[in-house]
Design a protein around this motif. Structure first.
Motif, PDB file in Angstrom:
ATOM      1  N   LYS A   1       2.045  21.622  -0.954  1.00 17.14           N
ATOM      2  CA  LYS A   1       2.769  20.591  -1.714  1.00 17.14           C
ATOM      3  C   LYS A   1       1.962  20.084  -2.915  1.00 17.14           C
ATOM      4  N   GLY A   2       0.682  20.482  -3.015  1.00 20.85           N
ATOM      5  CA  GLY A   2      -0.164  20.000  -4.104  1.00 20.85           C
ATOM      6  C   GLY A   2      -0.691  18.591  -3.892  1.00 20.85           C
ATOM      7  N   VAL A   3      -0.526  18.060  -2.689  1.00 21.91           N
ATOM      8  CA  VAL A   3      -0.999  16.708  -2.374  1.00 21.91           C
ATOM      9  C   VAL A   3      -2.524  16.694  -2.299  1.00 21.91           C
ATOM     10  N   TYR A   4      -3.110  17.729  -1.685  1.00 18.59           N
ATOM     11  CA  TYR A   4      -4.571  17.862  -1.613  1.00 18.59           C
ATOM     12  C   TYR A   4      -4.921  19.336  -1.776  1.00 18.59           C
ATOM     13  N   THR A   5      -5.739  19.629  -2.782  1.00 19.93           N
ATOM     14  CA  THR A   5      -6.128  21.016  -3.051  1.00 19.93           C
ATOM     15  C   THR A   5      -7.642  21.169  -3.187  1.00 19.93           C
TER      16      THR A   5
END
Length: 157
Positions: free
Chosen positions: A89-93
């Motif tokens: 989701k691109g919340v934490y990368t």
């Protein structure tokens, strides 16, 4: 000059609490560990499935990541699905530490076998995470085979 404090966000989703006080003590104040306990994640997962548990805690997990802006995310066991969800989701990368990771089929992780779920999980991490992915495994033969040997096939490390 004192370096700014970095945060390790340790997610607990259906496993025993992991004491990370040594991380803080050995870092001379550089690292701080924040815990996010997802109470009843395991119960929901057993009764209604992994995706339902993930959906139930999505807002809590995402808002905690946005609030704390961790330098490192640490998950154990079935927390792998949360790490892949956040990455997808691109919340934490950022950098992730996986302790004895166990994949689970859910909306973003297809697969009908453990190996397919593992491969799907590693693909998500490989394609989405911009930081280091550390994987810790135990000493059991099963764990070493399932994680260490199969992870070589995914070319994630």
């Amino acid at each position: 000059e004192v370096p700014s404090q970095k945060i390790v966000l340790a997610l607990n989703a259906a496993n025993a609490h992991i004491n990370l006080t040594m991380v803080e003590s050995y870092s001379n104040g550089v690292w701080s560990v924040e815990y996010l306990e997802l109470e009843k994640f395991g119960e929901i997962m057993k009764k209604e499935g992994y995706q339902t548990a993930l959906d139930h805690f999505e807002d809590k997990i995402s808002s905690t990541v946005h609030l704390l802006k961790p330098s490192v995310l640490m998950v154990a066991s079935k927390g792998l699905g949360i790490a892949t969800f956040l990455a997808d989701k691109g919340v934490y990368t950022g950098p992730i530490v996986l302790l004895a990771p166990i994949p689970n089929k859910c909306d973003h992780i297809p697969g009908d076998t453990w190996e397919e779920e593992w491969s799907s999980s590693m693909k998500v991490l490989k394609n989405s995470v911009k930081g280091i992915i550390g994987i810790g495994i135990g000493t059991s033969i099963d764990e070493q085979f399932l994680i260490k040997d199969i992870m070589n096939e995914t070319q994630v490390c």
